[in-house]
Structure formats: structure tokens, C-alpha cells
Design a protein around this motif. Structure first.
Motif, short mmCIF file in Angstrom:
data_model
loop_
_atom_site.label_atom_id
_atom_site.label_comp_id
_atom_site.label_asym_id
_atom_site.label_seq_id
_atom_site.Cartn_x
_atom_site.Cartn_y
_atom_site.Cartn_z
N GLU A 202 0.83 -1.21 0.00
CA GLU A 202 0.00 0.00 0.00
C GLU A 202 0.86 1.26 0.00
O GLU A 202 0.56 2.23 -0.69
N ALA A 203 1.94 1.23 0.78
CA ALA A 203 2.83 2.40 0.84
C ALA A 203 3.49 2.65 -0.51
O ALA A 203 3.58 3.79 -0.98
N LEU A 204 3.93 1.58 -1.17
CA LEU A 204 4.57 1.73 -2.47
C LEU A 204 3.57 2.19 -3.52
O LEU A 204 3.88 3.04 -4.36
N ALA A 205 2.34 1.62 -3.47
CA ALA A 205 1.31 2.03 -4.42
C ALA A 205 0.96 3.50 -4.25
O ALA A 205 0.78 4.23 -5.22
N LEU A 206 0.89 3.96 -2.99
CA LEU A 206 0.58 5.36 -2.73
C LEU A 206 1.68 6.27 -3.25
O LEU A 206 1.41 7.31 -3.87
N SER A 207 2.92 5.88 -3.03
CA SER A 207 4.03 6.71 -3.51
C SER A 207 4.07 6.78 -5.02
O SER A 207 4.32 7.85 -5.60
N LEU A 208 3.78 5.66 -5.70
CA LEU A 208 3.74 5.66 -7.16
C LEU A 208 2.59 6.50 -7.69
O LEU A 208 2.73 7.21 -8.70
N ALA A 209 1.44 6.44 -7.00
CA ALA A 209 0.29 7.24 -7.42
C ALA A 209 0.58 8.73 -7.29
O ALA A 209 0.25 9.52 -8.17
N VAL A 210 1.22 9.11 -6.18
CA VAL A 210 1.57 10.51 -5.99
C VAL A 210 2.57 10.95 -7.04
O VAL A 210 2.46 12.05 -7.61
#
Length: 221
Positions: A202-210
Motif C-alpha cells: 500500500e505504501a509503495l502504491a501510494l508513492s507511485l500514485a503521488v
């Protein structure tokens, strides 16, 4: 090809996943597509069965495994169950969404859904209206109800994440307590591993989305 639009992205749109390009799969007869589409869920099911079997052997006393192994099996099984539940959300571009599209005979349902929602909210451009007019009858028929399923599902996902924020906060607190004990303790590595499995994707997905959102804003400027 319209089939490539549906078949090119089967992954979920919320969490981080690995995608397999199955574009060429849509050139096969419809009945031959189900095996590859369900292969990921089948692998997850086998892995989950192995994890649950390990826990059963421990709980029944057949396997005298260390407590750390039992805890890791339980944590991993929980994560796999949650992943399988996410795959059941057909309003995201999951494997089961692809199965739904295949079963209904749709060609470009995801795009049609987007265009129909834009039309419902008065945001459809002339070019998009022309694109929607060229859609297949099947996509239009399914899109009439699927757009509302997607909208309700999206709202549910947002609410779900809001409800989980306290859980994530507690998980971070629990992890911090273990890390404070230092790398020479088993609690340090156990809690670090659990936090990585639970919060890492989830943390990696959030960083990629940002990162993607910032790139889009920069491109517009």
C-alpha cells in the motif's frame, strides 16, 4: 483492437499488483480464456491452502514449529485472504472483472463505463460522445448498470480506507515498539516483516500514485 483495451490491464487499481500482459489472450475463443484469467487466483488458493494446512498441523500438535513460524503463517494467510477478497471486487480491473467482461462478451466496457458516467454528469465532450456512439450494443447494455456498480464500489473503497486508517496507525505503533528493541531481538525482525507484508504494497502504491499525479501536473504546465 478493442479487445486489447480490456485485456491489457487486469490488475486492481487501488493496491500494488504485478500485471501480466494477456492482450493476445483475447484472440482465443471465449471458453479458452478462463484458465489464464483465473490462474492467479488458483495459485493464491493453493498457497493459502498450504498456509492454512501448516497452521492446522501446528494447532493440532502434529508439527512442533516455533511460535514465530506459527505467527508468520497466520499473518501470511490473513494477507492472502485479503488479497483474494480484493480480487472479488469486479468494479476494479481485477482478474474477476476480466472474467465478467469475457462472460458477458464485452469489448471495451471500462472505457464505455467512463464515458457513460461523464455523460450522466454532463461532462461528455463531442469527441467522447462520438466515441460512445460507436460502442457495441453489449458494452452499452452492460455499461448502463456497471457504471453505477463502479461508482458505488469506488465510494465503498474510499470509506473502507478511511475506516482502516486507525488500523494502519495501530500497526505502525506496534511495529515501532518492536523496532525499538533493536535488531538483535526476534521481535525486531518479526514486526518488521509483518509491517512489510501488510503495509509495504500500500505504501509503495501510494508513492507511485503521488509520483504519477505530480508528473501529470508538471506535464500540463
Amino acid at each position: 483492437m478493442a479487445h486489447a483495451v480490456e485485456g491489457g490491464g487486469l490488475a486492481g487499481q487501488v493496491g500494488l499488483v504485478f500485471e501480466t500482459d494477456l492482450t493476445q489472450l483475447w484472440t482465443l475463443p471465449r471458453r479458452q480464456r478462463y484458465g489464464p484469467l483465473l490462474a492467479g487466483l488458483a495459485v493464491d488458493s493453493v498457497l493459502l491452502a498450504a498456509l492454512l494446512t501448516g497452521r492446522l498441523l501446528i494447532d493440532t500438535g502434529v508439527w512442533a514449529a516455533p511460535g514465530l513460524v506459527a505467527s508468520l503463517l497466520a499473518a501470511w494467510a490473513f494477507i492472502k485472504i485479503m488479497q483474494k477478497l480484493w480480487q472479488s471486487l469486479v468494479f476494479l480491473r481485477t482478474d474477476l472483472y476480466a472474467v465478467l467482461v469475457n462472460a458477458l462478451g464485452c469489448r471495451n466496457l471500462w472505457r464505455v463505463r467512463t464515458l457513460m458516467l461523464r455523460r450522466a454528469f454532463g461532462r461528455l465532450t463531442e469527441e467522447e460522445a462520438a466515441e460512445l456512439a460507436d460502442a457495441t450494443d453489449t458494452d452499452l447494455r452492460v455499461g448502463r448498470w456497471f457504471r453505477w456498480v463502479w461508482l458505488a464500489g469506488f465510494a465503498g473503497v474510499v470509506a473502507w480506507f478511511c475506516l482502516l486508517l486507525p488500523v494502519f496507525a495501530e500497526a505502525l505503533r506496534w511495529t515501532a515498539e518492536g523496532l525499538a528493541e533493536g535488531p538483535l531481538t526476534a521481535a525486531f525482525w518479526y514486526r518488521l516483516l509483518c509491517a512489510g507484508l501488510l503495509l509495504g504494497p500500500e505504501a509503495l502504491a501510494l508513492s507511485l500514485a503521488v509520483k504519477e499525479y505530480v508528473a501529470r501536473l508538471t506535464a500540463r504546465r
